[in-house]
Write an enzyme that holds these catalytic residues in place. Structure first.
Site, short mmCIF file in Angstrom:
data_model
loop_
_atom_site.label_atom_id
_atom_site.label_comp_id
_atom_site.label_asym_id
_atom_site.label_seq_id
_atom_site.Cartn_x
_atom_site.Cartn_y
_atom_site.Cartn_z
N ASP A 26 0.63 -2.11 0.43
CA ASP A 26 -0.26 0.14 -0.20
C ASP A 26 0.48 1.46 0.16
OD1 ASP A 26 -2.11 1.17 0.05
OD2 ASP A 26 -2.73 1.29 1.90
N ASN A 74 -10.73 -2.59 -4.60
CA ASN A 74 -10.44 -1.47 -5.48
C ASN A 74 -10.99 -1.67 -7.33
OD1 ASN A 74 -6.89 -2.70 -4.46
ND2 ASN A 74 -8.23 -1.35 -4.61
C1 IPE Z 1 -5.09 -3.28 -0.45
O1 IPE Z 1 -4.88 -1.79 0.28
C2 IPE Z 1 -5.19 -3.71 -1.53
C3 IPE Z 1 -4.22 -3.20 -2.11
C4 IPE Z 1 -2.87 -3.74 -1.90
C5 IPE Z 1 -4.22 -4.44 -3.48
P1 IPE Z 1 -6.55 0.06 0.08
O2 IPE Z 1 -5.51 0.79 -0.79
O3 IPE Z 1 -7.41 -0.34 -1.56
O4 IPE Z 1 -6.92 -0.51 0.96
P2 IPE Z 1 -7.76 1.01 2.15
O5 IPE Z 1 -9.09 0.59 0.87
O6 IPE Z 1 -6.46 1.74 2.44
O7 IPE Z 1 -8.33 0.01 3.36
C1 IPE Z 2 -1.92 -0.02 -3.01
O1 IPE Z 2 -1.36 1.49 -3.05
C2 IPE Z 2 -1.47 -0.29 -4.60
C3 IPE Z 2 -3.40 -0.73 -4.80
C4 IPE Z 2 -4.45 -0.76 -4.40
C5 IPE Z 2 -3.39 -1.42 -6.22
P1 IPE Z 2 -2.52 2.91 -3.94
O2 IPE Z 2 -2.93 2.81 -4.72
O3 IPE Z 2 -3.45 2.29 -2.36
O4 IPE Z 2 -1.99 4.37 -2.70
P2 IPE Z 2 -2.84 4.82 -1.57
O5 IPE Z 2 -3.27 4.55 -0.47
O6 IPE Z 2 -3.98 5.41 -2.15
O7 IPE Z 2 -1.23 5.84 -1.09
MG MG Z 3 -4.00 2.21 -0.61
#
Ligand code: IPE
Ligand code: IPE
Ligand code: MG
Length: 250
Positions: A26, A74
């Protein structure tokens, strides 16, 4: 201060290496925004961290690595970002396939793969097929994955066999990858203290490691720090510390 190789050596000397590590990758979006870039640049850079993590696991002899690539939730992101993530997945699979073969890594997707666009499904089928007889690490890619859905799916599969009551073993047998042990360690980058619907069944007794570092900044050295931290934990599974240490205290 030890360098990465020193840390790796110390971890191997300690010998308590987890069989299965799971990672919530993340912070890609925040990493990009911090530098005034579009969120998707964080995803591009995050691929390098995924490669580093796979290599680190291979170096340490870790048998299973599960990477949270894309959650069921997602799908609710802007269409542009979802499409970009899907094409990045396809591109990365084909770029990395030879190096996965060299490392003797077997790829195993978990999640609702049928919901992916055809190109993504095809690339996953291709990499699964190419790597299927590799005998080293198993790399599980959680894509369109939801922990709750995995459990509900398992229960429904059991019900279809005519069973009226279910046991823990019944459910375990119907998870996406029955043969993988539960992760001993779950790493989350980006600082959020939550599990985001990841491996809900499997993480019942997993050690959690959360780092503020954003995923694109999380490299081999950071992975070694996470494993070294794990090696300091006392896993009690409900018992007392004295029992774990084999001390006879009443
Ligand atoms: C969790 O990250 C999913 C992945 C890393 C693929 P998110 O960014 O989607 O999680 P939340 O929504 O902040 O909990
Ligand atoms: C994790 O990084 C990747 C996926 C969930 C696909 P994020 O895209 O959630 O990054 P933040 O949390 O918005 O910084
Ligand atoms: Mg995230």
């Amino acid at each position: 201060m030890q360098n990465t190789t020193g840390k790796l050596k110390a971890i191997l000397e300690n010998g308590n290496i987890p069989d299965h590590v799971a990672v919530i990758m993340d912070g890609n979006g925040r990493w990009a925004r911090k530098q005034g870039l579009n969120r998707v640049n964080g995803h591009f850079e995050g691929v390098n961290s995924a490669r580093d993590t796979i290599e680190s696991c291979v170096d340490l002899g870790i048998r299973y690595l599960t990477l949270y690539v894309f959650s069921k939730e997602n799908w609710n992101r802007p269409e542009f970002e979802v499409n970009m993530l899907m094409s990045l997945l396809v591109e990365t699979i084909y770029k990395e396939i030879d190096s996965l073969m060299e490392k003797n890594v077997r790829v195993y997707p978990i999640g609702e793969i049928q919901d992916l666009p055809d190109s993504a499904k095809k690339s996953l089928n291709d990499v699964v097929e190419r790597t299927s007889s590799n005998t080293g690490m198993t790399l599980m890619l959680a894509i369109s994955y939801s922990g709750r859905e995995e459990i509900v799916r398992a229960v429904n599969r059991i019900l279809r066999t005519g069973k009226k009551t279910v046991t823990e073993d019944d459910i375990r047998e119907q998870l996406y990858n029955y043969s993988a042990p539960d992760p001993e360690l779950l790493i989350r980058t980006g600082g959020e203290m939550r599990i985001s619907n990841f491996l809900l069944w499997q993480c019942a007794y997993t050690e959690l490691y959360v780092t503020e570092k954003f995923w694109p900044d999380f490299r081999k050295d950071d992975f070694m720090d996470a494993i070294a931290d794990f090696q300091k934990r006392e896993r009690r599974f409900g018992k007392t510390s004295e029992q774990i240490k084999g001390e006879n205290i009443v």
